[in-house]
Scaffold this motif. Structure first.
Motif, PDB file in Angstrom:
ATOM      1  N   ARG A   1       2.846  -5.037  -0.596  1.00  0.00           N
ATOM      2  CA  ARG A   1       3.250  -4.926  -1.994  1.00  0.00           C
ATOM      3  C   ARG A   1       2.486  -3.783  -2.653  1.00  0.00           C
ATOM      4  NH1 ARG A   1      -0.222  -9.651  -5.169  1.00  0.00           N
ATOM      5  NH2 ARG A   1      -2.206  -9.054  -4.209  1.00  0.00           N
ATOM      6  N   LEU A   2       3.125  -3.169  -3.646  1.00  0.00           N
ATOM      7  CA  LEU A   2       2.458  -2.211  -4.504  1.00  0.00           C
ATOM      8  C   LEU A   2       2.312  -2.857  -5.863  1.00  0.00           C
ATOM      9  CD1 LEU A   2       1.451   0.764  -4.969  1.00  0.00           C
ATOM     10  CD2 LEU A   2       3.738   1.203  -5.908  1.00  0.00           C
ATOM     11  N   LEU A   3       1.081  -3.022  -6.306  1.00  0.00           N
ATOM     12  CA  LEU A   3       0.810  -3.570  -7.628  1.00  0.00           C
ATOM     13  C   LEU A   3       0.617  -2.424  -8.610  1.00  0.00           C
ATOM     14  CD1 LEU A   3      -1.733  -6.403  -6.743  1.00  0.00           C
ATOM     15  CD2 LEU A   3       0.567  -6.730  -7.669  1.00  0.00           C
ATOM     16  N   GLY A   4       1.214  -2.548  -9.799  1.00  0.00           N
ATOM     17  CA  GLY A   4       1.043  -1.563 -10.854  1.00  0.00           C
ATOM     18  C   GLY A   4       0.482  -2.238 -12.089  1.00  0.00           C
ATOM     19  N   PHE A   5      -0.470  -1.577 -12.747  1.00  0.00           N
ATOM     20  CA  PHE A   5      -1.129  -2.163 -13.914  1.00  0.00           C
ATOM     21  C   PHE A   5      -1.006  -1.222 -15.112  1.00  0.00           C
ATOM     22  CE2 PHE A   5      -3.386  -3.321 -10.026  1.00  0.00           C
ATOM     23  CZ  PHE A   5      -3.313  -4.715 -10.069  1.00  0.00           C
ATOM     24  N   GLY A   6      -0.629  -1.789 -16.264  1.00  0.00           N
ATOM     25  CA  GLY A   6      -0.571  -1.048 -17.518  1.00  0.00           C
ATOM     26  C   GLY A   6      -1.108  -1.923 -18.628  1.00  0.00           C
ATOM     27  N   THR A   7      -0.995  -1.472 -19.858  1.00  0.00           N
ATOM     28  CA  THR A   7      -1.472  -2.254 -20.998  1.00  0.00           C
ATOM     29  C   THR A   7      -0.638  -3.518 -21.152  1.00  0.00           C
ATOM     30  OG1 THR A   7      -2.150  -0.212 -22.117  1.00  0.00           O
ATOM     31  CG2 THR A   7      -1.932  -2.205 -23.463  1.00  0.00           C
ATOM     32  N   ASN A   8      -1.273  -4.669 -21.012  1.00  0.00           N
ATOM     33  CA  ASN A   8      -0.607  -5.981 -21.117  1.00  0.00           C
ATOM     34  C   ASN A   8       0.499  -6.151 -20.089  1.00  0.00           C
ATOM     35  OD1 ASN A   8      -2.198  -6.715 -23.345  1.00  0.00           O
ATOM     36  ND2 ASN A   8      -0.762  -5.771 -24.777  1.00  0.00           N
ATOM     37  N   PHE A   9       0.422  -5.427 -18.988  1.00  0.00           N
ATOM     38  CA  PHE A   9       1.534  -5.390 -18.030  1.00  0.00           C
ATOM     39  C   PHE A   9       1.024  -5.346 -16.602  1.00  0.00           C
ATOM     40  CE2 PHE A   9       4.258  -2.493 -15.447  1.00  0.00           C
ATOM     41  CZ  PHE A   9       5.409  -3.264 -15.394  1.00  0.00           C
ATOM     42  N   VAL A  10       1.691  -6.090 -15.721  1.00  0.00           N
ATOM     43  CA  VAL A  10       1.429  -6.012 -14.291  1.00  0.00           C
ATOM     44  C   VAL A  10       2.745  -6.197 -13.550  1.00  0.00           C
ATOM     45  CG1 VAL A  10       0.858  -8.480 -14.147  1.00  0.00           C
ATOM     46  CG2 VAL A  10       0.072  -6.932 -12.353  1.00  0.00           C
ATOM     47  N   THR A  11       2.911  -5.455 -12.469  1.00  0.00           N
ATOM     48  CA  THR A  11       4.145  -5.546 -11.692  1.00  0.00           C
ATOM     49  C   THR A  11       3.833  -5.482 -10.210  1.00  0.00           C
ATOM     50  OG1 THR A  11       6.369  -4.615 -11.378  1.00  0.00           O
ATOM     51  CG2 THR A  11       4.571  -3.058 -11.682  1.00  0.00           C
ATOM     52  N   MET A  12       4.785  -5.936  -9.411  1.00  0.00           N
ATOM     53  CA  MET A  12       4.679  -5.894  -7.957  1.00  0.00           C
ATOM     54  C   MET A  12       5.993  -5.397  -7.386  1.00  0.00           C
ATOM     55  SD  MET A  12       5.738  -7.441  -4.916  1.00  0.00           S
ATOM     56  CE  MET A  12       6.577  -8.858  -5.582  1.00  0.00           C
ATOM     57  N   ILE A  13       5.920  -4.407  -6.488  1.00  0.00           N
ATOM     58  CA  ILE A  13       7.091  -3.933  -5.764  1.00  0.00           C
ATOM     59  C   ILE A  13       6.891  -4.248  -4.293  1.00  0.00           C
ATOM     60  CG2 ILE A  13       8.647  -2.016  -5.300  1.00  0.00           C
ATOM     61  CD1 ILE A  13       7.363  -0.499  -7.557  1.00  0.00           C
ATOM     62  N   SER A  14       7.892  -4.832  -3.683  1.00  0.00           N
ATOM     63  CA  SER A  14       7.835  -5.106  -2.254  1.00  0.00           C
ATOM     64  C   SER A  14       7.912  -3.789  -1.498  1.00  0.00           C
ATOM     65  CB  SER A  14       9.000  -6.009  -1.852  1.00  0.00           C
ATOM     66  OG  SER A  14       9.021  -6.215  -0.454  1.00  0.00           O
ATOM     67  N   ILE A  15       7.024  -3.596  -0.524  1.00  0.00           N
ATOM     68  CA  ILE A  15       6.993  -2.346   0.245  1.00  0.00           C
ATOM     69  C   ILE A  15       6.978  -2.646   1.741  1.00  0.00           C
ATOM     70  CG2 ILE A  15       5.751  -1.154  -1.583  1.00  0.00           C
ATOM     71  CD1 ILE A  15       3.259  -1.300   0.154  1.00  0.00           C
ATOM     72  N   GLU A  16       7.219  -1.572   2.492  1.00  0.00           N
ATOM     73  CA  GLU A  16       7.097  -1.631   3.944  1.00  0.00           C
ATOM     74  C   GLU A  16       6.107  -0.569   4.355  1.00  0.00           C
ATOM     75  OE1 GLU A  16      10.905  -1.002   5.612  1.00  0.00           O
ATOM     76  OE2 GLU A  16      11.819  -2.768   4.711  1.00  0.00           O
ATOM     77  N   ALA A  17       5.040  -0.968   5.019  1.00  0.00           N
ATOM     78  CA  ALA A  17       4.052   0.008   5.480  1.00  0.00           C
ATOM     79  C   ALA A  17       4.716   0.942   6.483  1.00  0.00           C
ATOM     80  CB  ALA A  17       2.876  -0.707   6.137  1.00  0.00           C
ATOM     81  N   SER A  18       4.394   2.227   6.393  1.00  0.00           N
ATOM     82  CA  SER A  18       5.008   3.200   7.272  1.00  0.00           C
ATOM     83  C   SER A  18       3.970   4.166   7.799  1.00  0.00           C
ATOM     84  CB  SER A  18       6.106   3.992   6.528  1.00  0.00           C
ATOM     85  OG  SER A  18       6.580   5.049   7.343  1.00  0.00           O
ATOM     86  N   ASN A  19       3.969   4.386   9.111  1.00  0.00           N
ATOM     87  CA  ASN A  19       3.058   5.346   9.732  1.00  0.00           C
ATOM     88  C   ASN A  19       3.840   6.443  10.450  1.00  0.00           C
ATOM     89  OD1 ASN A  19       0.511   4.031   9.093  1.00  0.00           O
ATOM     90  ND2 ASN A  19       1.204   2.421  10.485  1.00  0.00           N
ATOM     91  N   ASP A  20       5.125   6.592  10.109  1.00  0.00           N
ATOM     92  CA  ASP A  20       5.991   7.559  10.763  1.00  0.00           C
ATOM     93  C   ASP A  20       5.883   8.897  10.045  1.00  0.00           C
ATOM     94  OD1 ASP A  20       7.883   8.836  12.258  1.00  0.00           O
ATOM     95  OD2 ASP A  20       9.608   7.946  11.225  1.00  0.00           O
TER      96      ASP A  20
END
Length: 295
Positions: A274-293
């Motif tokens: 997951r990628l977590l993002g933080f802002g003022t009074n805000f938090v979000t999560m985006i589902s991700i896929e790790a990539s080493n290609d």
């Protein structure tokens, strides 16, 4: 008074060069004509009257005394959370305000925004809001709300009302969203200021539809690389300076959702899934896929 197809009417009006229009009923239809066009030089359309689109009178709620005040942060909450909703008419495709927080969750993302302490008492019961309301609230500045018989009504100072189905879901996953948004122990990082421009350039290479388009991001030794590759082999690569990180940060992510989040968050954290993002009074999560290609 009459009812016509609003989409058809708008498509006509927006493409006519006139600033003023002549309008009236004729032969059982609504005739709309550009006011500056006369004689043989005319732009005109007739719209069939639609009794099947008549707004049920029992749903009209225009008494401001029955309405309650909205928090001042209501529009901001919608603008921060609408992106996570899936583009479909499902119960989960709603922004839900509960206990002072606005929640939303979709296939790729989840988030919440804190409206402030006053929102707890101003919206004491869960409010389910369609993300499509954001345009109306932004344009007409809704100040009050009223919920009755499965409908949410929003009213502005002029008395204009937007009504929409609430589609209440007693099983909305508040707890699951809270768990998804728990901050981890991974390193926090910031993205370079030109990330918006980079994503715009790579979009054509990232896939054939918004749902599958993704980009690969790598941050290492003060350099961020962004790549995208289409199924036909076309490929995009851009490198730019970024802040140093203690270890390489690598992930693959949906480009549309990522583009939405960078407008709202200023700090990030990833743990590989997951990628977590933080802002003022805000938090979000985006589902991700790790990539080493990488090459």
């Amino acid at each position: 008074n009459c009812v016509v197809d609003s989409v058809l009417l708008w498509e006509f009006v927006k493409n006519v060069p006139d600033k003023e229009f002549l309008m009236g009923l004729k032969d059982g239809a609504l005739r709309v004509q550009g006011a500056s066009k006369i004689g043989d030089d005319i732009i005109m359309a007739e719209f069939a009257l639609r009794d099947d689109l008549v707004y049920p009178s029992e749903l009209i709620e225009d008494n401001p005394n029955e309405y309650s005040n909205l928090p001042e942060t209501f529009y901001t909450a919608l603008s921060y959370t609408a992106f996570a909703c899936d583009d479909e008419s499902a119960v989960s495709s709603r922004i839900v305000i509960k206990d002072g927080y606005a929640y939303s969750k979709g296939r790729l993302a989840a988030c919440k925004f804190y409206l402030g302490d006053e929102a707890v008492s101003m919206i004491p019961e869960p409010m389910f809001v369609s993300p499509s309301a954001i345009g109306f609230v932004n344009r007409d500045a809704s100040k009050k709300y009223f919920i009755k018989n499965g409908w949410l009504h929003l009213m502005n100072e002029a008395g204009t009302v937007l009504s929409m189905r609430t589609r209440i879901d007693p099983n909305f996953p508040f707890k699951a969203i809270d768990e998804m948004l728990v901050k981890g122990s991974a390193e926090e990082f910031r993205l370079p200021a030109n990330i918006r421009d980079i994503l715009l350039r790579c979009v054509p290479f990232s896939g054939h539809s918004a749902k599958i388009r993704k980009v690969d991001v790598r941050m290492d030794k003060g350099i961020m690389s962004v790549t995208a590759k289409r199924s036909d082999g076309s490929r995009f690569l851009e490198k730019t300076k970024c802040g140093d990180t203690a270890s390489p940060i690598v992930f693959s992510i949906n480009v549309k959702t990522f583009s939405d989040v960078i407008e709202l968050a200023d700090k990030y954290q990833t743990d590989g899934y997951r990628l977590l993002g933080f802002g003022t009074n805000f938090v979000t999560m985006i589902s991700i896929e790790a990539s080493n290609d990488w090459s």
